[in-house]
Design a protein around this motif. Structure first.
Motif, mmCIF file in Angstrom:
data_model
loop_
_atom_site.group_PDB
_atom_site.id
_atom_site.type_symbol
_atom_site.label_atom_id
_atom_site.label_comp_id
_atom_site.label_asym_id
_atom_site.label_seq_id
_atom_site.Cartn_x
_atom_site.Cartn_y
_atom_site.Cartn_z
ATOM 1 N N ILE A 48 0.840 -1.205 0.000
ATOM 2 C CA ILE A 48 0.000 0.000 0.000
ATOM 3 C C ILE A 48 0.872 1.252 0.000
ATOM 4 C CG2 ILE A 48 -1.690 1.309 1.352
ATOM 5 C CD1 ILE A 48 -2.767 -1.404 2.380
ATOM 6 N N PHE A 49 1.888 1.252 0.859
ATOM 7 C CA PHE A 49 2.778 2.419 0.941
ATOM 8 C C PHE A 49 3.453 2.687 -0.401
ATOM 9 C CE2 PHE A 49 7.158 3.969 1.516
ATOM 10 C CZ PHE A 49 6.890 5.206 2.068
ATOM 11 N N VAL A 50 4.024 1.654 -0.978
ATOM 12 C CA VAL A 50 4.799 1.858 -2.213
ATOM 13 C C VAL A 50 3.876 2.231 -3.377
ATOM 14 C CG1 VAL A 50 6.333 0.750 -3.895
ATOM 15 C CG2 VAL A 50 6.701 0.392 -1.447
ATOM 16 N N GLU A 51 2.693 1.633 -3.431
ATOM 17 C CA GLU A 51 1.765 1.999 -4.513
ATOM 18 C C GLU A 51 1.334 3.466 -4.403
ATOM 19 O OE1 GLU A 51 -1.396 -0.971 -4.691
ATOM 20 O OE2 GLU A 51 0.126 -2.554 -4.690
ATOM 21 N N ASP A 52 1.080 3.927 -3.188
ATOM 22 C CA ASP A 52 0.681 5.330 -3.027
ATOM 23 C C ASP A 52 1.852 6.284 -3.289
ATOM 24 O OD1 ASP A 52 -1.846 4.452 -2.489
ATOM 25 O OD2 ASP A 52 -1.948 5.187 -0.437
ATOM 26 N N LEU A 53 3.050 5.879 -2.875
ATOM 27 C CA LEU A 53 4.229 6.721 -3.155
ATOM 28 C C LEU A 53 4.490 6.790 -4.662
ATOM 29 C CD1 LEU A 53 6.428 8.300 -1.553
ATOM 30 C CD2 LEU A 53 7.910 6.310 -1.830
ATOM 31 N N TYR A 57 -34.120 17.331 13.553
ATOM 32 C CA TYR A 57 -33.167 18.115 12.749
ATOM 33 C C TYR A 57 -33.510 18.013 11.267
ATOM 34 C CZ TYR A 57 -30.103 19.640 16.432
ATOM 35 O OH TYR A 57 -29.597 20.311 17.519
ATOM 36 N N GLU A 58 -33.259 19.089 10.537
ATOM 37 C CA GLU A 58 -33.388 19.013 9.082
ATOM 38 C C GLU A 58 -32.432 17.931 8.589
ATOM 39 O OE1 GLU A 58 -34.082 22.661 6.765
ATOM 40 O OE2 GLU A 58 -33.549 23.735 8.582
ATOM 41 N N PHE A 59 -32.886 17.161 7.601
ATOM 42 C CA PHE A 59 -32.117 15.978 7.226
ATOM 43 C C PHE A 59 -31.105 16.277 6.116
ATOM 44 C CE2 PHE A 59 -31.056 11.922 5.412
ATOM 45 C CZ PHE A 59 -30.936 11.114 6.534
ATOM 46 N N ASP A 60 -29.855 16.527 6.542
ATOM 47 C CA ASP A 60 -28.721 16.630 5.616
ATOM 48 C C ASP A 60 -27.810 15.442 5.911
ATOM 49 O OD1 ASP A 60 -29.781 19.186 5.150
ATOM 50 O OD2 ASP A 60 -28.288 20.169 6.423
ATOM 51 N N ALA A 61 -27.358 14.752 4.883
ATOM 52 C CA ALA A 61 -26.477 13.596 5.122
ATOM 53 C C ALA A 61 -25.445 13.469 4.015
ATOM 54 C CB ALA A 61 -27.305 12.313 5.217
ATOM 55 N N VAL A 62 -24.261 13.039 4.412
ATOM 56 C CA VAL A 62 -23.191 12.761 3.457
ATOM 57 C C VAL A 62 -22.711 11.334 3.711
ATOM 58 C CG1 VAL A 62 -20.818 13.336 2.811
ATOM 59 C CG2 VAL A 62 -22.485 15.169 3.195
ATOM 60 N N VAL A 63 -22.640 10.563 2.641
ATOM 61 C CA VAL A 63 -22.178 9.179 2.755
ATOM 62 C C VAL A 63 -20.725 9.121 2.305
ATOM 63 C CG1 VAL A 63 -22.592 6.799 2.060
ATOM 64 C CG2 VAL A 63 -24.519 8.407 2.240
ATOM 65 N N LEU A 64 -19.882 8.588 3.163
ATOM 66 C CA LEU A 64 -18.445 8.571 2.891
ATOM 67 C C LEU A 64 -17.958 7.159 2.602
ATOM 68 C CD1 LEU A 64 -17.393 11.033 5.734
ATOM 69 C CD2 LEU A 64 -17.532 11.534 3.281
ATOM 70 N N ASP A 65 -17.279 7.037 1.480
ATOM 71 C CA ASP A 65 -16.666 5.774 1.078
ATOM 72 C C ASP A 65 -15.158 5.928 1.231
ATOM 73 O OD1 ASP A 65 -15.548 3.630 -0.157
ATOM 74 O OD2 ASP A 65 -16.552 3.910 -2.093
ATOM 75 N N ASP A 66 -14.603 5.290 2.244
ATOM 76 C CA ASP A 66 -13.166 5.459 2.507
ATOM 77 C C ASP A 66 -12.343 4.284 1.994
ATOM 78 O OD1 ASP A 66 -14.097 3.637 4.337
ATOM 79 O OD2 ASP A 66 -13.021 4.456 6.055
ATOM 80 N N SER A 67 -12.923 3.508 1.075
ATOM 81 C CA SER A 67 -12.191 2.302 0.644
ATOM 82 C C SER A 67 -10.912 2.640 -0.122
ATOM 83 C CB SER A 67 -13.100 1.407 -0.206
ATOM 84 O OG SER A 67 -13.586 2.125 -1.318
ATOM 85 N N SER A 68 -10.801 3.867 -0.652
ATOM 86 C CA SER A 68 -9.569 4.239 -1.372
ATOM 87 C C SER A 68 -8.413 4.543 -0.410
ATOM 88 C CB SER A 68 -9.823 5.461 -2.250
ATOM 89 O OG SER A 68 -10.141 6.589 -1.443
ATOM 90 N N ILE A 69 -8.730 4.753 0.862
ATOM 91 C CA ILE A 69 -7.668 5.024 1.844
ATOM 92 C C ILE A 69 -7.316 3.686 2.491
ATOM 93 C CG2 ILE A 69 -6.992 6.476 3.795
ATOM 94 C CD1 ILE A 69 -9.389 8.283 3.156
ATOM 95 N N ARG A 70 -6.431 2.979 1.817
ATOM 96 C CA ARG A 70 -6.221 1.572 2.165
ATOM 97 C C ARG A 70 -5.394 1.395 3.435
ATOM 98 N NH1 ARG A 70 -3.880 -1.446 -2.600
ATOM 99 N NH2 ARG A 70 -2.521 0.377 -2.724
ATOM 100 N N HIS A 71 -5.576 0.253 4.069
ATOM 101 C CA HIS A 71 -4.866 -0.043 5.312
ATOM 102 C C HIS A 71 -4.805 -1.545 5.500
ATOM 103 C CE1 HIS A 71 -8.788 -0.856 7.369
ATOM 104 N NE2 HIS A 71 -9.200 -0.084 6.388
ATOM 105 N N PRO A 72 -3.715 -2.041 6.108
ATOM 106 C CA PRO A 72 -3.589 -3.495 6.286
ATOM 107 C C PRO A 72 -4.219 -3.995 7.584
ATOM 108 C CG PRO A 72 -1.554 -2.421 6.925
ATOM 109 C CD PRO A 72 -2.497 -1.323 6.498
ATOM 110 N N GLN A 73 -4.459 -3.096 8.537
ATOM 111 C CA GLN A 73 -4.951 -3.495 9.862
ATOM 112 C C GLN A 73 -6.447 -3.215 9.973
ATOM 113 O OE1 GLN A 73 -4.163 -0.428 9.106
ATOM 114 N NE2 GLN A 73 -3.875 0.913 10.866
#
Lengths: 424, 424
Positions: free
Chosen positions: A110-115, B375-391
């Motif tokens: 992941i690190f190397v691909e992003d770098l 509350y007035e209904f404002d919502a944002v859906v966030l897809d964080d799958s592009s911010i990869r992580h091994p843990q």
């Protein structure tokens, strides 16, 4: 392709004050080295194939003087503490996982691909204490075509059991083993990496000094980042007048031992003068220094003294691999430093931070980070068409804007050491 | 669709300390209002159609309490000066162009399209002195489905000739004309917008106060951003004890006149106390305050006093429309303030800046910026799958990471006032 020309808007630094911009100009790559940047293409180069980048902006590949590869998984996380507590709570727990090469492989991919996707061409990278994981990181960087110094970290005290090498002797033995296995890389070179004085016994630093001389190695470490850290070093090293001496007394501080020290936020006059005399490189890491409440390094003063300075992202105390973000934050933090701390040092300019991220840091790699003749040819092509505007902008304005707003979508192509890594 | 349920990882603030996270939970929209967030969907809502967002994160739409739409063209540019010189050199020259509605149309298209794509649901927006251009901006925001207060700016002194209204009387007459034409919008409402005291004569502020009462309008302006500005106001308003009084003496400072004041970096004790008593909203703009070397507002102190605070991007003194960036910089700048200026005010926490960007600023719009019932209904859906992580990461960690690293690519869908604006 070994010889070629690029046509576009060429931007590069000669000095921290002198930003050269050649609109619709040419930059020439010959055998992996820059043969100059020109408004009109000189005779003899017309036969070279030409990359036509139209109105796009061509800059030297950027240089990251300080980044911790194994910390990339927790970028943007856990920034609620100062340095020492942050290391103990967040950092060491993650780094210990790299004893498992399977985990290391997943994380370093992941690190190397992003770098690779970033605008960074060259980097000084910390691994962990683990030789196998560090070799794996080096292999991945080599395969990606990135230029890097990579260090297996040394630490034999004040560290959790699962991240503390059992003795100075074992640490150095492992390091030598790793050094011998690191000889075959073209793009990636080993760098000695004692973590920082609190993690390294005198015996370890002394033995590392032996390795440094035996293999003629460069060194990277940390210096005067945090006030608590500095006080701790004073207690750990009663014979020293200031933190930098804890490295210098073992010959690990510049000149015959090319050295890059991260941070130098709180270096006093004597330490600063020693760095200057010893030609120690300073890796300025503005986002990290804000995130860990360390402060703001007096970069303007270092530059005015003619010292060697570049930028570091310092993942994961810095959240982002982007050196554009590091440039913007270097300006912003220097302004807050001016406002809140010291009005004798003017804020950094856009020209200065661009210099720091290119030629300033590039000098640690020899001749890198500029389009002057004889420099290793690293180039990044920037497409800023997604940053829309209704008015006319000149090239300098477009470059300034990119420093604040660019992300990897704006990188249209990247070349390192003459080789095209990707184009979009 | 008026009634529906969303399923995903729900995150919202109840207070600045209390961040509610419901993993794999539900949030219900009924007639454009929030009918609560739940771990198990209550009876009666099973018949509602359901948006299944799987493992994505659902947050309230973000609120930008201070942004200058006409300055968007020069975001990321010209940040080499402090406030007053920056206004004279960069800002006023750009704003004068909006006399030309064709230019305004081109520029505001870009601004509104980028705001649409962002995570911002609601904003308090400065236009220019020009009524036609400001109406054009309001039309575009209305068509985009964004909620906004928009102000035609008033300025009748200390401004370049082509951006100075010819008299207080003419300024107010134009403003009333603009107000009458602004009545037909659903999502977009007018807000009185005296630029700041240095640009407004006493006569103008007095007459605007008449309009404020006649039409029961909210007000937005600037306060105590820069030391030179504060000194100037002192000279311009000899009868006042502090900057805030220059608005307060004309009834343009909170309570019966809902008011948002940008910056408040250098507000003294008396001014702070008056803001507290008057329930004045503070738009904290950390990036702007760094870029113009203004300093860092004591936001923690304001929050501890129970004052009303939200975040502003302050385009173009801020470079980015992203409130994620504003949140991260609010934390970072509060740390540098703690380190360099005042260790009695602790740095802002992740929970606090998330509160500021949602419910804190949302309160200026009534009940907005939370998933609490009503509350007035404002919502944002966030897809964080592009911010990869091994843990493994929990939802809170993923949200914290997004604050530092999200860009518009991470926004999977956006709803304002119950209506889906887009999905990817």
């Amino acid at each position: 392709m070994k010889n070629y020309v690029m046509k576009g808007n060429i931007c590069y630094s000669k000095t921290r004050q002198e930003l050269c911009i050649i609109e619709n100009g040419y930059v020439v790559c010959e055998d992996g080295f820059c043969a100059g940047a020109y408004q009109e293409l000189p005779e003899g180069y017309e036969a070279f194939p030409c990359y036509h980048y139209e109105d796009q902006i061509i800059i030297p590949g950027l240089v990251d003087l300080h980044v911790h590869a194994p910390q990339y998984p927790f970028r943007g996380l856990g920034m609620d503490l100062e340095l020492i507590d942050w290391l103990n709570t967040h950092t060491f727990a993650e780094e210990a996982k790299y004893a498992d090469t399977e985990y290391a492989g997943k994380a370093y991919d992941i690190f190397v691909e992003d770098l690779f996707k970033s605008a960074t061409a060259r980097a000084c990278i910390f691994g962990t204490i683990h030789t196998d994981a560090t070799l794996l990181l080096m292999e991945k960087l080599e395969a990606a075509g990135l230029k890097a110094y990579v260090g297996k970290v040394n630490m034999d005290r004040n560290s959790p059991e699962n991240l503390c090498e059992e003795s100075a002797e074992k640490s150095v033995k492992d390091t030598e083993k790793w050094l011998l296995k690191s000889q075959g890389f073209q793009n990636v070179k080993p760098i000695l990496t004692p973590r920082f004085t609190p993690s390294c016994t005198d015996e370890l630093l002394e033995k590392l000094s032996g390795l440094q001389k035996k293999y003629d190695l460069p060194v990277q470490s940390h210096l005067s980042e945090n006030l608590g850290e500095i006080q701790w070093v004073k207690e750990l090293c009663p014979g020293t007048g200031f933190y930098g001496e804890s490295y210098h007394r073992y010959g690990l501080f510049g000149n015959s031992c090319p050295t890059v020290m991260a941070h130098c936020v709180h270096s006093g006059e004597e330490e600063t003068e020693m760095m200057r005399k010893q030609n120690v490189f300073i890796a300025h890491c503005p986002e990290s220094n804000a995130n860990l409440s360390s402060g703001v390094a007096p970069v303007k003063t270092y530059l005015e003294k003619g010292m060697k300075v570049g930028l570091g992202t310092d993942i994961a105390a810095g959240s982002s691999l982007s050196l554009f973000k590091a440039m913007a934050m270097a300006v912003q933090c220097s302004k807050l430093r001016w406002r809140l701390q010291d009005q004798s040092a003017a804020p950094l300019t856009m020209e200065e931070v661009f210099y720091l991220a290119t030629k300033g840091g590039g000098e640690f790699f020899g001749k890198a980070g500029s389009f002057e003749t004889g420099y290793e040819f690293d180039a990044v092509v920037l497409d800023d068409s997604s940053i829309r505007h209704p008015q006319k902008l000149n090239v300098k304005e477009r470059l300034e804007r990119l420093i604040y707003l660019a992300d990897d979508r704006n990188i249209a192509a990247k070349f390192v050491n003459g080789k095209e890594l990707f184009k979009k």
